[in-house]
Design an enzyme around this catalytic site. Sequence first.
Site, PDB file in Angstrom:
ATOM      1  CE  LYS A 219     -18.162  20.291  87.310  1.00  0.00           C
ATOM      2  NZ  LYS A 219     -18.405  21.125  86.114  1.00  0.00           N
ATOM      3  CB  SER A 220     -17.752  15.543  82.238  1.00  0.00           C
ATOM      4  OG  SER A 220     -16.985  16.694  82.429  1.00  0.00           O
TER       5      SER A 220
ATOM      6  CE  LYS B 231     -12.072  26.042  81.178  1.00  0.00           C
ATOM      7  NZ  LYS B 231     -12.963  25.145  80.450  1.00  0.00           N
TER       8      LYS B 231
ATOM      9  NE  ARG C   7     -17.732  29.937  82.102  1.00  0.00           N
ATOM     10  CZ  ARG C   7     -17.547  28.655  82.402  1.00  0.00           C
ATOM     11  NH1 ARG C   7     -18.254  28.092  83.368  1.00  0.00           N
ATOM     12  NH2 ARG C   7     -16.666  27.937  81.749  1.00  0.00           N
TER      13      ARG C   7
ATOM     14  CG  ASP D  59     -12.157  21.467  84.376  1.00  0.00           C
ATOM     15  OD1 ASP D  59     -12.233  22.576  83.813  1.00  0.00           O
ATOM     16  OD2 ASP D  59     -12.992  20.559  84.199  1.00  0.00           O
TER      17      ASP D  59
HETATM   18  C1  S3P Z   1     -16.484  20.096  80.337  1.00  0.00           C
HETATM   19  C2  S3P Z   1     -15.632  20.694  79.464  1.00  0.00           C
HETATM   20  C3  S3P Z   1     -14.606  21.670  79.852  1.00  0.00           C
HETATM   21  C4  S3P Z   1     -14.393  21.702  81.356  1.00  0.00           C
HETATM   22  C5  S3P Z   1     -15.679  21.651  82.119  1.00  0.00           C
HETATM   23  C6  S3P Z   1     -16.435  20.387  81.777  1.00  0.00           C
HETATM   24  C7  S3P Z   1     -17.464  19.107  79.831  1.00  0.00           C
HETATM   25  O1  S3P Z   1     -15.009  22.951  79.461  1.00  0.00           O
HETATM   26  O2  S3P Z   1     -13.667  22.851  81.715  1.00  0.00           O
HETATM   27  O3  S3P Z   1     -15.438  21.669  83.509  1.00  0.00           O
HETATM   28  O4  S3P Z   1     -18.038  18.354  80.649  1.00  0.00           O
HETATM   29  O5  S3P Z   1     -17.660  19.046  78.618  1.00  0.00           O
HETATM   30  P1  S3P Z   1     -14.611  23.566  78.015  1.00  0.00           P
HETATM   31  O6  S3P Z   1     -15.373  22.825  76.999  1.00  0.00           O
HETATM   32  O7  S3P Z   1     -15.008  25.004  78.100  1.00  0.00           O
HETATM   33  O8  S3P Z   1     -13.135  23.371  77.915  1.00  0.00           O
END
Ligand code: S3P
Length: 472
Positions: free
Chosen positions: A51-52, A377, A152, A350
């Site tokens: 996903k990222s 989250k 959020r 996560d």
């Molecule tokens: C992500 C960063 C994380 C993670 C999220 C994806 C990203 O969040 O929890 O699912 O793709 O940069 P945080 O930056 O709030 O830790």
Amino acid sequence: MILVWAGACHERRALSKPEFTLKTPKRNLLMVWTSHPVSRLKGVIRAPGDKSCSHRALILGGIAAGTSHFTGLLEGDDVLRTGTAMQALGATVTRIGPGQWEVTGTGPRGLSSPAAPLDFGNSGTGSRLMMGLMAGYDLTVDLVGDESLSARPMNRILAPLRLMGLADTAEPHGRLPFRLTGTNALKAITYAPPQASAQVKSAVMLAGLNAHGTTIVEEARPTRDHTERMLRGFGAEVAVKRGDGQARTISLPGRQPLSAIEAAIPGDPSSAAFLIAAGLISPDGNVLVEGVMSNPTRSGFFDLAELMGARLGAEDTGDAAGERLIDIQSGSAALIGRNVPERLVASMIDEFPILAVIAAFATGETRVTGAEELRVKETDRVKAVVDMLRANGVEAEEREDGFTVQGCGGPPPGGGLVETRHDHRIAMSALVLGTAAQQPVSVDDISMIATSYPDFLSHMASLGADISERPA
Ligand code: S3P
């Protein structure tokens, strides 16, 4: 008959005077999704696209010069909304086939105001990364999101962007919906995010890409580094210097042009974690997940599972988009509870809901500290995790910065109905719990699973899980 549980991992039984009544959501539900215990989980699954990386591919492809091609892109709702947003800002984003996407970027400084508000749905990553990107353009945009996203905190992004020269938004509380007015005149800053957050780091870097001067982000604890890696893939100069302990300093000169790329998106370790966990807790588990990204900033769950006694097979299978790929195998294991080392927290941020599930099967206590980010989250995950376990007869306690789980040393009672609170990872964790608990586990909603892992139910079914909808 009143069903109750008392203390750690007690069998459900009928009592005339309950010590506890089961926690169930207050809403009137017509249907729930129930995961029934199965004696065996076995099979081979190709991990869905990360996903990222998928968000970042669409964002960077959308501002690069030329046409990028991606395969294995995650077609989850969160990612699709980022694609729609980039299209609304001027890029051309086209689906060629399943997971195959073509993105023609605008080239330098080419984004413009969209005609309508950008709706990021449930996506913290999409909205926050895009805020950073859009801050560096002369454009005005209204950002909206669903109920969870609108609760959020966004000041963590707006604060550094204001230091760079972003005009104030009209929103005093730092919550969506609000209007953002960007500027082509951002100035680079040196910023040490107060939170260990890849989203904050990446938003600052994406703003820095269009700023005057060199943007520097100082991280006390390393967070996922896909923005750094992918920017390099698109031809940008990014320097990363190691400091004391885990510290990192990232430097990005501004006003760099990007060039289109061809890339395969690596498999998502966070999605793979659900399948690997299902193999570990199954009475007869043998699960192989193929094509998982192996990156030290994402591997904390697998490292911890091994500390708890799991034996995970890992075989190198090549590279994708600058990331190493591995196949991971898991099988039934007798797990032991652990204190989660704080150095692993960011690399498994996560995975705490699914960690809580395997901790419920372990012998002894699992303690999570230094994970206060879980409070912000998709929902307050400390509370949601503890409620999920308690509803299923497992003793768990909230801490300000984490939680503790008293493991059952085998299958927990189960039998609970879990309130998912718009959180895909709570829903998937509860359904995995149900595959090996003593009694079925139900969830009140599964729709949000499509934000990150649209094939979750079919992948679980192909392993042998028994998950179905039934009247509440
Ligand atoms: C992500 C960063 C994380 C993670 C999220 C994806 C990203 O969040 O929890 O699912 O793709 O940069 P945080 O930056 O709030 O830790």
